[in-house]
Design an enzyme around this catalytic site. Structure first.
Site, PDB file in Angstrom:
ATOM      1  N   LYS A 141       0.839  -1.214   0.000  1.00  0.00           N
ATOM      2  CA  LYS A 141       0.000   0.000   0.000  1.00  0.00           C
ATOM      3  C   LYS A 141       0.863   1.248   0.000  1.00  0.00           C
ATOM      4  O   LYS A 141       0.658   2.161  -0.791  1.00  0.00           O
ATOM      5  CB  LYS A 141      -0.903  -0.016   1.244  1.00  0.00           C
ATOM      6  CG  LYS A 141      -1.534   1.339   1.563  1.00  0.00           C
ATOM      7  CD  LYS A 141      -2.387   1.303   2.814  1.00  0.00           C
ATOM      8  CE  LYS A 141      -1.665   1.541   4.116  1.00  0.00           C
ATOM      9  NZ  LYS A 141      -1.378   2.948   4.451  1.00  0.00           N
ATOM     10  N   ASN A 142       1.824   1.296   0.919  1.00  0.00           N
ATOM     11  CA  ASN A 142       2.573   2.542   1.096  1.00  0.00           C
ATOM     12  C   ASN A 142       3.570   2.804  -0.032  1.00  0.00           C
ATOM     13  O   ASN A 142       4.063   3.921  -0.169  1.00  0.00           O
ATOM     14  CB  ASN A 142       3.273   2.568   2.455  1.00  0.00           C
ATOM     15  CG  ASN A 142       2.271   2.745   3.585  1.00  0.00           C
ATOM     16  OD1 ASN A 142       1.103   3.063   3.333  1.00  0.00           O
ATOM     17  ND2 ASN A 142       2.703   2.528   4.814  1.00  0.00           N
ATOM     18  N   CYS A 180      -5.237  12.687  13.339  1.00  0.00           N
ATOM     19  CA  CYS A 180      -5.089  11.255  13.100  1.00  0.00           C
ATOM     20  C   CYS A 180      -4.916  10.546  14.429  1.00  0.00           C
ATOM     21  O   CYS A 180      -4.351  11.107  15.363  1.00  0.00           O
ATOM     22  CB  CYS A 180      -3.880  11.072  12.196  1.00  0.00           C
ATOM     23  SG  CYS A 180      -3.277   9.430  12.126  1.00  0.00           S
ATOM     24  N   ARG A 200       0.716  14.668  13.311  1.00  0.00           N
ATOM     25  CA  ARG A 200       1.382  14.365  12.041  1.00  0.00           C
ATOM     26  C   ARG A 200       1.525  15.624  11.186  1.00  0.00           C
ATOM     27  O   ARG A 200       0.775  15.838  10.229  1.00  0.00           O
ATOM     28  CB  ARG A 200       0.632  13.250  11.300  1.00  0.00           C
ATOM     29  CG  ARG A 200       0.676  11.951  12.085  1.00  0.00           C
ATOM     30  CD  ARG A 200      -0.027  10.829  11.386  1.00  0.00           C
ATOM     31  NE  ARG A 200       0.696  10.308  10.247  1.00  0.00           N
ATOM     32  CZ  ARG A 200       0.232   9.338   9.474  1.00  0.00           C
ATOM     33  NH1 ARG A 200      -0.941   8.801   9.727  1.00  0.00           N
ATOM     34  NH2 ARG A 200       0.939   8.910   8.445  1.00  0.00           N
ATOM     35  N   ASP A 238       4.870   0.537  11.928  1.00  0.00           N
ATOM     36  CA  ASP A 238       3.634  -0.075  11.415  1.00  0.00           C
ATOM     37  C   ASP A 238       3.460  -1.533  11.856  1.00  0.00           C
ATOM     38  O   ASP A 238       2.445  -2.159  11.531  1.00  0.00           O
ATOM     39  CB  ASP A 238       3.601   0.009   9.878  1.00  0.00           C
ATOM     40  CG  ASP A 238       3.407   1.437   9.397  1.00  0.00           C
ATOM     41  OD1 ASP A 238       2.987   2.286  10.199  1.00  0.00           O
ATOM     42  OD2 ASP A 238       3.688   1.703   8.218  1.00  0.00           O
ATOM     43  N   ARG A 241      -8.717  -0.258   4.894  1.00  0.00           N
ATOM     44  CA  ARG A 241      -7.881   0.758   4.257  1.00  0.00           C
ATOM     45  C   ARG A 241      -6.544   0.166   3.818  1.00  0.00           C
ATOM     46  O   ARG A 241      -5.948   0.669   2.860  1.00  0.00           O
ATOM     47  CB  ARG A 241      -7.610   1.913   5.230  1.00  0.00           C
ATOM     48  CG  ARG A 241      -8.834   2.750   5.538  1.00  0.00           C
ATOM     49  CD  ARG A 241      -8.435   3.972   6.334  1.00  0.00           C
ATOM     50  NE  ARG A 241      -7.144   4.423   5.864  1.00  0.00           N
ATOM     51  CZ  ARG A 241      -6.179   4.932   6.630  1.00  0.00           C
ATOM     52  NH1 ARG A 241      -6.383   5.073   7.921  1.00  0.00           N
ATOM     53  NH2 ARG A 241      -5.033   5.316   6.118  1.00  0.00           N
TER      54      ARG A 241
HETATM   55  N1  EPU Z   1       7.037  14.396  10.817  1.00  0.00           N
HETATM   56  C1  EPU Z   1       7.307  15.701  11.085  1.00  0.00           C
HETATM   57  N2  EPU Z   1       7.173  16.618  10.090  1.00  0.00           N
HETATM   58  C2  EPU Z   1       6.800  16.266   8.828  1.00  0.00           C
HETATM   59  C3  EPU Z   1       6.535  14.913   8.570  1.00  0.00           C
HETATM   60  C4  EPU Z   1       6.663  13.996   9.583  1.00  0.00           C
HETATM   61  O1  EPU Z   1       7.648  16.068  12.218  1.00  0.00           O
HETATM   62  O2  EPU Z   1       6.703  17.142   7.970  1.00  0.00           O
HETATM   63  C5  EPU Z   1       7.175  13.390  11.888  1.00  0.00           C
HETATM   64  C6  EPU Z   1       5.869  12.638  12.145  1.00  0.00           C
HETATM   65  O3  EPU Z   1       5.056  13.332  13.063  1.00  0.00           O
HETATM   66  C7  EPU Z   1       6.368  11.314  12.689  1.00  0.00           C
HETATM   67  C8  EPU Z   1       7.663  11.104  11.914  1.00  0.00           C
HETATM   68  O4  EPU Z   1       8.055  12.383  11.439  1.00  0.00           O
HETATM   69  O5  EPU Z   1       6.662  11.428  14.048  1.00  0.00           O
HETATM   70  C9  EPU Z   1       7.553  10.152  10.748  1.00  0.00           C
HETATM   71  O6  EPU Z   1       6.463  10.534   9.906  1.00  0.00           O
HETATM   72  P1  EPU Z   1       6.463  10.259   8.344  1.00  0.00           P
HETATM   73  O7  EPU Z   1       6.324  11.557   7.626  1.00  0.00           O
HETATM   74  O8  EPU Z   1       7.607   9.399   7.973  1.00  0.00           O
HETATM   75  O9  EPU Z   1       5.114   9.455   8.177  1.00  0.00           O
HETATM   76  P2  EPU Z   1       4.178   9.492   6.903  1.00  0.00           P
HETATM   77  O10 EPU Z   1       5.008   9.688   5.696  1.00  0.00           O
HETATM   78  O11 EPU Z   1       3.058  10.421   7.142  1.00  0.00           O
HETATM   79  C10 EPU Z   1       4.339   6.941   6.356  1.00  0.00           C
HETATM   80  C11 EPU Z   1       3.385   5.803   6.235  1.00  0.00           C
HETATM   81  C12 EPU Z   1       2.865   5.430   7.612  1.00  0.00           C
HETATM   82  C13 EPU Z   1       4.067   5.042   8.486  1.00  0.00           C
HETATM   83  C14 EPU Z   1       5.069   6.197   8.515  1.00  0.00           C
HETATM   84  C15 EPU Z   1       6.345   5.862   9.273  1.00  0.00           C
HETATM   85  C16 EPU Z   1       2.423   6.093   4.042  1.00  0.00           C
HETATM   86  C17 EPU Z   1       1.254   6.427   3.223  1.00  0.00           C
HETATM   87  N3  EPU Z   1       2.280   6.186   5.355  1.00  0.00           N
HETATM   88  O12 EPU Z   1       3.596   8.021   6.920  1.00  0.00           O
HETATM   89  O13 EPU Z   1       2.050   4.289   7.439  1.00  0.00           O
HETATM   90  O14 EPU Z   1       3.642   4.750   9.782  1.00  0.00           O
HETATM   91  O15 EPU Z   1       5.444   6.577   7.178  1.00  0.00           O
HETATM   92  O16 EPU Z   1       6.979   4.777   8.699  1.00  0.00           O
HETATM   93  O17 EPU Z   1       3.468   5.723   3.539  1.00  0.00           O
HETATM   94  C18 EPU Z   1       0.278   2.810   7.947  1.00  0.00           C
HETATM   95  O18 EPU Z   1       0.489   2.252   6.859  1.00  0.00           O
HETATM   96  O19 EPU Z   1      -0.471   2.326   8.835  1.00  0.00           O
HETATM   97  C19 EPU Z   1       0.927   4.093   8.215  1.00  0.00           C
HETATM   98  C20 EPU Z   1       0.492   4.933   9.155  1.00  0.00           C
END
Ligand code: EPU
Length: 426
Positions: free
Chosen positions: A26-27, A120, A125, A311, A403
């Site tokens: 998915k991701n 969320c 996030r 995850d 999802r």
């Molecule tokens: N963060 C920041 N600033 C940003 C972005 C992120 O401080 O601009 C922080 C977040 O709050 C968090 C950390 O950095 O503490 C990591 O967040 P990240 O941006 O890596 O998460 P994401 O890209 O929003 C993806 C996956 C998530 C998975 C995370 C971490 C997708 C669509 N989602 O989210 O997947 O948990 O990376 O590996 O790729 C899931 O599949 O259940 C899921 C939540």
């Protein structure tokens, strides 16, 4: 109108046995679908899971002029109108990964108006790092009325540091990397996320004509090109689904062969399961998971890749509830991602929260109960607990599960589990 929210009814206590195939990731698929916005020709993605999140993003992309057609596991996508640049709240609020359209829209159409994703259940996030990276490439960005409003003439290569307090950002790296591919000149992204899903997007972009070096490392060097073509790409298998199925085998004391798994992308999960005492028997792209002796408690911390994935944190916690002794699970990526704990307590688990950790005292059995799914991976943890628990477990609000897991109940049924979907009307 009545709102339908299905629930799962699980009769626990049956060891899972048999062979099961993992779906596409998915991701990885979601940011690749968003990359259709930068493609000048047709994009064919293979092994795309049929999930609510994939359908939501396809619907959002349709409002942005991208036509998509699914035939069996493949998704064919093509731009039919390159003018729209507004991603509305109505669709974005359903799925945070919608933010993946921001970088591609800005790079290709020079303008993006994208609703800020809402709150969320797994914690705060923010998207500050996405915006920082795109601003460094020359975008003008404001937040107005709940929308990110971004514009640029043509993006320009730059040096960008994408690290935050919790480490790198996965979708932030996807956004900035994709945008940098069409920028004028060279970009260097430091503290880039190294997750296999980011690397797979990089491989797709390279197949489209991008010039990216350093994939799999925290430093990406990208030479911008004038145009990106279409491509044909197979999405990697879902390592989170694979880990969930491995834990399903372990928690039920079963014997399951899991196909379509890539061991090098799951090293920390495999080491953790081995440390607990789960037997893993490898053949190319498949793993037989069984339990042949007593399981041991562990200390485990979820960190960005190649560390243990956040995850899989909830699913691991479910398993450790039934492992004698004290285990400690910490989440450094989403420090408050512990919504599953209160529901596991209702099933007889002994868990105490301490800051960003869960301290788990193993119990001899869990008992079935009515529990509430709160997010995707918490739901998976409750399914795993239900598979192992005595008597019947009802898991409400399993739309969270839909999802991100393709046909989970059918897969578990094929391994001998008693899991049934019951439509509930609210
Ligand atoms: N963060 C920041 N600033 C940003 C972005 C992120 O401080 O601009 C922080 C977040 O709050 C968090 C950390 O950095 O503490 C990591 O967040 P990240 O941006 O890596 O998460 P994401 O890209 O929003 C993806 C996956 C998530 C998975 C995370 C971490 C997708 C669509 N989602 O989210 O997947 O948990 O990376 O590996 O790729 C899931 O599949 O259940 C899921 C939540």
């Amino acid at each position: 109108m009545a709102l339908r929210m299905d629930r799962f009814v699980i009769q626990g206590g049956r060891p899972l046995r048999g062979t099961i195939r993992v779906s596409g990731s998915k991701n990885a698929a979601l940011p690749m679908m968003a990359a259709s916005l930068v493609a000048s020709g047709p994009l064919r993605l293979r092994q795309v899971p049929d999930l609510a999140d994939v359908r939501t993003l396809a619907a959002l992309l349709q409002t942005l002029g991208i036509g998509s057609r699914r035939d069996s596991g493949n998704l064919a996508m093509e731009c039919v109108d390159n003018r729209p640049c507004r991603a509305d709240y109505d669709l974005v609020r359903r799925m945070r990964a919608s933010i993946c359209v921001l970088g591609p829209l800005l790079a290709k159409r020079r303008k993006a108006i994208v609703s800020l994703p809402g709150g969320c259940n797994i914690g705060h996030r923010p998207i500050d790092l996405h915006l920082k990276g795109l601003r460094a490439l020359g975008a003008e960005i404001q937040i107005e009325n709940g929308y990110v409003i971004a514009s640029a003439s043509r993006l320009t290569g730059a040096s960008i540091h994408l690290g935050g307090d919790q480490g790198s950002t996965v979708t932030g790296t996807c956004n900035v990397m994709t945008a940098a591919c069409l920028a004028r000149g060279t970009s260097v992204i430091d503290a880039a996320a190294c997750e296999p899903e980011v690397v797979d997007l990089g491989h797709l972009l390279i197949a489209m004509g991008a010039r990216i070096e350093g994939l799999c490392t925290p430093r990406l060097v990208i030479d911008g090109v004038e145009e990106l073509a279409g491509a044909d790409h197979t999405v990697i298998p879902d390592r989170i689904e694979a880990a969930t199925l491995m834990i399903a085998a372990a928690i039920t004391g079963g014997d399951v062969t899991i196909e379509n798994v890539r061991a090098p992308q799951m090293v920390d999960v495999l080491e953790t399961l081995s440390q607990i005492g789960v037997s893993l028997d490898w053949k190319p792209n498949q793993c037989r998971v069984s339990v042949n002796g007593p399981l041991r408690p562990i200390t485990c911390t979820a960190t960005p890749y190649p560390g243990f994935p956040t995850d899989v944190q909830a699913q691991l916690t479910a398993l450790l509830c039934l492992v004698p002794g004290q285990s400690v699970v910490t989440d450094k990526v989403f420090p408050s991602r512990f919504m599953h704990v209160s529901e596991l307590l209702r099933m007889g688990a002994d868990i105490r929260r301490e800051g960003d950790s869960a301290v788990i005292e193993g119990v001899s059995a869990l008992s079935g109960a009515h529990v509430m799914a709160s997010d995707l991976r918490a739901s998976a943890a409750l399914v795993l607990a239900g598979l192992a628990a005595r008597n019947e477990t009802n898991i409400h609000r399993i739309y969270h599960l839909d999802r991100g897991y393709e046909q989970l109940e059918l897969k578990l049924q094929s391994l001998g589990a008693s899991v049934n979907r019951i439509p509930d009307e609210l």
